[in-house]
Scaffold this active site. Structure first.
Site, PDB file in Angstrom:
ATOM      1  CG  ASP A  54      -1.699   0.984   0.994  1.00  0.00           C
ATOM      2  OD1 ASP A  54      -2.097   1.851   0.108  1.00  0.00           O
ATOM      3  OD2 ASP A  54      -2.359   1.325   2.587  1.00  0.00           O
ATOM      4  CG  ASP A  99      -3.174   4.261  -3.454  1.00  0.00           C
ATOM      5  OD1 ASP A  99      -3.144   3.955  -2.688  1.00  0.00           O
ATOM      6  OD2 ASP A  99      -5.067   4.404  -3.118  1.00  0.00           O
TER       7      ASP A  99
END
Length: 445
Positions: free
Chosen positions: A136, A317
């Protein structure tokens, strides 16, 4: 007052290590002893990056994926990222109460993040126990313990601090205790005294935890009591301990066209040039809030002759599945393509005739052009029925972020974008880079 201290030892590699306060003595001899026991092996700063494999998972539940939940999850995540950034930038504390408020705000109930994601297998402890963690870039804490059947194992390298840690992600959250421990990122990269969270409670995650590789300021005030200092990410620690030459991480994803696992790679300490076509093109991290809290960039998006966004700020992201754009940009794209919103999948839907007329989606970033081809805008057709869709239609990976442009977070380039471009996240120089790969112009979808 924090129960931990950061010490930078004046050795040739400037090794940074974190010690609980109970180990920081006024006696120099005891400090030297602690240092010799903690860092007892020589480290070599590598000129080339350390490559670490990833795998892509498609969780098939009852024979199908619920991609509509992924759309909801992506939107919930966008709201959470916006709220978390605002709290951090305003100097607030991300504690259990704030985390609950964020979760309530994004209405995460019933939203699953288990359908599609990239994971890495890391080792924690000495000897290491293997944990599967989600990769992440939208968070920076590394933590484990989400699965009761693979709980944290205390070993000879484990040191529990007196701090607790808590993070909310919009589609999930965790809270628990902070430990310092060895973290193994492949056989060539073993970190000592890396801060990790060990969950006592967590929700919304079907793997063991998260490997956070976002900017380290995202860790500010995630410890309790807060000490006003960020927690080094695994990339920070690898660099500070002299094991990689650059405080930079490269991300490479391969698109997937079947229900089997795909592949990807993290490169700690630089980029893997063997994956590139051409050179990396960099852009500075934006100063526009709230995108500035993340790997935020500014870009213009155009579909054919239609400008969707102009000079807007948003983020890159890995934790987001789709390409999200501001509501007004989404409406322009939908109308230009002639798509309709499909109730079964939550995605925009087109037919084969419309597919043949698709144009490239062009991203202008710091004067450089990245082209998301017509094929790259499609969800893999071989997985249509797996998501509850129909083989008579094609589904698009562009979705509505839920707010109008001008919010300071007008887009998220998720991993359906990153599957087409190699991406570099450069902490030292605060910039993000992109390059073409063999999959940029692929027609595999």
């Amino acid at each position: 007052m924090s129960t931990v201290s950061w010490i930078k030892w004046p050795c040739p590699h400037h090794i940074l290590f974190r010690l609980p306060n109970m180990l920081v003595y006024s006696s120099l001899s005891l400090l030297l002893l602690s240092f010799s026991l903690t860092v007892n092996t020589a480290v070599i700063r590598r000129d080339s990056p350390v490559n670490f494999p990833l795998k892509k998972r498609l969780d098939l539940k009852s024979g199908s994926l619920n991609l509509k939940n992924v759309v909801l999850r992506d939107v919930a995540r966008a709201k959470s990222l916006r709220s978390r950034a605002q709290t951090i930038l305003d100097g607030g504390v991300i504690n259990d109460i704030v985390s609950k408020l964020i979760r309530d705000e994004v209405h995460e109930e019933g939203v699953s993040n288990s359908a599609v994601f990239y994971t890495a297998s890391i080792g924690v402890g000495t000897p290491p126990t293997t944990y599967e963690v989600l990769v992440d870039t939208g968070s920076s804490n590394t933590w484990i313990g989400a699965q009761p059947n693979n709980s944290y194992k205390v070993t000879k390298s484990s040191v529990k601090t007196k701090d607790t840690v808590s993070v909310s992600y919009g589609s999930g959250s965790f809270s628990g205790n902070e430990f310092l421990d060895s973290v193994t990122l492949g056989s060539d990269l073993v970190l000592v005294n890396q801060s990790i969270g060990v969950a006592t409670t967590s929700q919304g995650l079907d793997v063991d935890g998260i490997l956070g590789i976002g900017p380290n300021d995202l860790t500010l005030r995630t410890l309790s009591p807060p000490n006003g200092q960020p927690i080094p990410t695994v990339t920070d620690t690898a660099f500070q301990q002299g094991q990689i030459g650059l405080n930079e991480i490269g991300v490479y994803f391969e698109p997937i066209v079947s229900s089997s696992q795909g592949a990807g790679q993290l490169s700690f300490g630089g980029v893997d040039t063997s994956k590139l076509i051409g050179s990396m093109q960099f852009t500075p991290v934006t100063s526009v809030r709230p995108a500035s809290a993340y790997w935020g960039i500014e870009q213009t998006i155009q579909y054919g002759s239609e400008a969707l966004l102009t000079g807007s700020a948003g983020i890159v992201d890995t934790g987001t599945t789709l390409v999200l754009v501001a509501t007004d940009a989404f409406v322009k794209y939908r109308d230009a393509v002639g798509a309709v919103l499909d109730e079964d999948t939550g995605l925009l839907r087109i037919n084969s005739t419309q597919s043949n007329q698709l144009k490239s989606l062009v991203f202008q970033i710091s004067g450089n052009t990245l082209e998301l081809t017509p094929n790259a805008q499609l969800w893999p057709r071989s997985l249509n029925t797996a998501i509850g869709g129909s083989n008579d239609y094609l589904y698009l990976i562009i979705a509505d972020i839920g707010v109008k442009s001008g919010s300071g977070l007008d887009f998220i380039n998720g991993y359906t974008f990153l599957e087409r471009f190699y991406t570099s996240f450069d902490t030292a120089n605060k910039k993000v880079g992109f390059a073409q790969t063999a999959f940029t112009n692929s027609t595999l979808n």
